[in-house]
Design an enzyme around this catalytic site. Sequence first.
Site, PDB file in Angstrom:
ATOM      1  N   HIS A 474       0.830  -1.201   0.000  1.00  0.00           N
ATOM      2  CA  HIS A 474       0.000   0.000   0.000  1.00  0.00           C
ATOM      3  C   HIS A 474       0.872   1.262   0.000  1.00  0.00           C
ATOM      4  CE1 HIS A 474      -3.650   2.357   1.293  1.00  0.00           C
ATOM      5  NE2 HIS A 474      -2.685   3.174   1.700  1.00  0.00           N
ATOM      6  N   GLU A 475       1.760   1.335   0.989  1.00  0.00           N
ATOM      7  CA  GLU A 475       2.618   2.529   1.075  1.00  0.00           C
ATOM      8  C   GLU A 475       3.540   2.627  -0.130  1.00  0.00           C
ATOM      9  OE1 GLU A 475       1.678   4.686   3.008  1.00  0.00           O
ATOM     10  OE2 GLU A 475       0.438   3.398   4.286  1.00  0.00           O
ATOM     11  N   HIS A 478       1.727   4.374  -2.867  1.00  0.00           N
ATOM     12  CA  HIS A 478       1.821   5.835  -2.713  1.00  0.00           C
ATOM     13  C   HIS A 478       3.195   6.314  -3.182  1.00  0.00           C
ATOM     14  CE1 HIS A 478      -1.886   6.697  -0.641  1.00  0.00           C
ATOM     15  NE2 HIS A 478      -1.612   5.954   0.411  1.00  0.00           N
ATOM     16  N   HIS A 481       3.522   6.615  -6.843  1.00  0.00           N
ATOM     17  CA  HIS A 481       2.833   7.836  -7.274  1.00  0.00           C
ATOM     18  C   HIS A 481       3.783   9.036  -7.145  1.00  0.00           C
ATOM     19  CE1 HIS A 481      -1.430   9.909  -7.053  1.00  0.00           C
ATOM     20  NE2 HIS A 481      -0.848  10.077  -8.222  1.00  0.00           N
TER      21      HIS A 481
HETATM   22 ZN   LIG Z   1      -2.876   5.238   1.956  1.00  0.00          ZN
END
Ligand SMILES: [Zn+2]
Length: 683
Positions: A474-475, A478, A481
């Site tokens: 998940h991290e 990010h 991104h």
């Molecule tokens: Zn998040």
Amino acid sequence: MTSNILLKSFQTPYNTAPFSNIKNEDFLPAFKLCIEEAKAEIDAIANNSEEPTFKNTIEALEFSGEQLDRVSSIFFNLNSAETNDAIQKIAQEVSPLLSEFSNDITLNEALFKRIKSVYDSKSSLNLNTEQQTLLDKKYKSFSRNGANLPDDKKEKLREIDKELSKLKLKFGENVLAETNKFEMLITDEKELSGLPDGAMEAAKQLAESKGKEGWLFNLDYPSYIPFVTYADNRHLRKKITLAAGSKGFNNDDLDNQDIVLKIAKLRFERANLLGYKTHAHFVLEERMAKNPAKVEGFLNELLEKAKPAANEEFKKLQNFAKELDGIEQLEKWDGSYYSEKLKQKLFNLDDELLKPYFKLENVIDGAFTVAKKLFDLNFEEIKDIDKYHEDVLTYKVTNSDGDFISIFYADFFPRAGKRNGAWMTSYKPQSIKDGKNDRPHISIVCNFTKPIPAKAGKSKPSLLTFNEVTTLFHEFGHALHGMLANTTYPSLSGTSVYWDFVELPSQVMENWCNEKEALELFAKHYETGEVIPMDLVEKIKESATFHEGMQTLRQISFGLLDMSWHGQDPTGIADVKAHELNAFENTTLYPETPETCMSTSFSHIFQGGYSSGYYSYKWAEVLDADAFEYFKETGIFNKDTATKFKNNVLSQGGTEDPIVLYKRFRGKEPQPEALLRRAGLLK
Ligand SMILES: [Zn+2]
């Protein structure tokens, strides 16, 4: 020549932050001086005698205050990941200075006049899409901060913002202090019954580190979660659950009730001042969801789908606990424990069985391999850049042509002074200035179980739970991104997107953890090297939707609580707990516990930036399920699909309306069905 390193250009590899040469006492003078410099730059723009243009006004403003931004990101990242009393004290002093500075800008009439002049003539300026977005954003950052208000109301707004900034900081400090304050020392080994070896060893180590005999547990997740999940001792589970649930709710000097009320009311007053009905109306104007009615409709539609499933799951769990242990009424401190037991019975898949396949180093490599297969990125560990703690890992990221893409920091283990949870952040944004693409410095911070050092031959690497594996992905999503950002303007770069779009890249990456094709790449036993058996993989997939109804209900309850504080007039609320009970009315499964309160430690909405935005987790799940369905249709490592995702979403930041970016990637609007199918809520 100043000796303050923060006031010089950093003579470091890749222009990275010079952590080890920064002294705490450097921060305050650096902030003050950088604010002065930034003010001078702003004044030069505001008082420019030339006609206002996009370049001499909007773009000049965008690139002003660069050093201040760097000092701020270093300081506030440290305040989250490696704080101490001195840093917290500086934060108390600095935060009001910063909000005063940003208010000085947004209430600068001469500057706004120039911006408004550019804004009013925008149709004749021949701007590209990114420039138009920047212009809109800059104009709104003024109008939404009172630039069109008369002087007395401007003054009032400044007062409210100062007060809010102090209150939010205090809220967070209280939560951290409450987390650090609680300790549960166990000296009788019998009371540890049910706990896995790893959790016991970690507890013993924690006790030793504090010079104590026995086993020590606290409210840090790696300590708290295993305890409530596995400890047979119901009384102790209750004790630690109530402690975790009552942070900021103990009527002492760390109590947050008053702060919660003050924040909600000040936000409402602020919104009214600016002509919005509520704080949520104000916030949602700049979200995909656009208004509170849409959010409430979205949450209630999901609630309708999830509630029957949640009730059914709860009933089964209740029956299971009764059968197993004669539990008449399932309580909050029983949920994780019996869920885990039932899950084991159904899937025979406990965390401890999976953990050997998820050695931290292997999972990191797995994330890197996935990023290579999808986006052609290479991660090379480097040792020549400075870090703020010895546990931090540092990487240089390049693409397949060898071009430098990003610096990547990874900080995985809990410490006193690191806040709970996991997050991604940046130490330097990406931008293109004078034709030069200035690459970003990205970081992820987690709180995973530490390796156990070799002592009496019992050393053990950091083995992650499956939940921690998805957290890491998940991290990392990010982080991608941030790392793949490729925009001109730093304020539109990377994760600088609408809040209800920001979780798409992170949540979509979690999907790879459920796929055989991806797990085969990295889920290997830390001792034997054996690839995770495929029946385990199948079970992971099956169990991924276990208790999905109850979990969805929980997320919806947080979203509704958030909207209850921010989507209506809060001036009549006097009792935080009573208000909260009312908001939870349709989403409650467990009996009420008068000792606990969610709002008083709900940092997402009272300290962080999620006010009126908690729904965005579910919102983004709709997006991520829909996006991943595209990958599944074409192959989860399909280069064309991945490239479309990179070119239209990951690299584009906030340069365009998210729905436009999304449709360009997917070819159509997102639909909720993919999520409902994945969650097992749509038969
Ligand atoms: Zn998040």
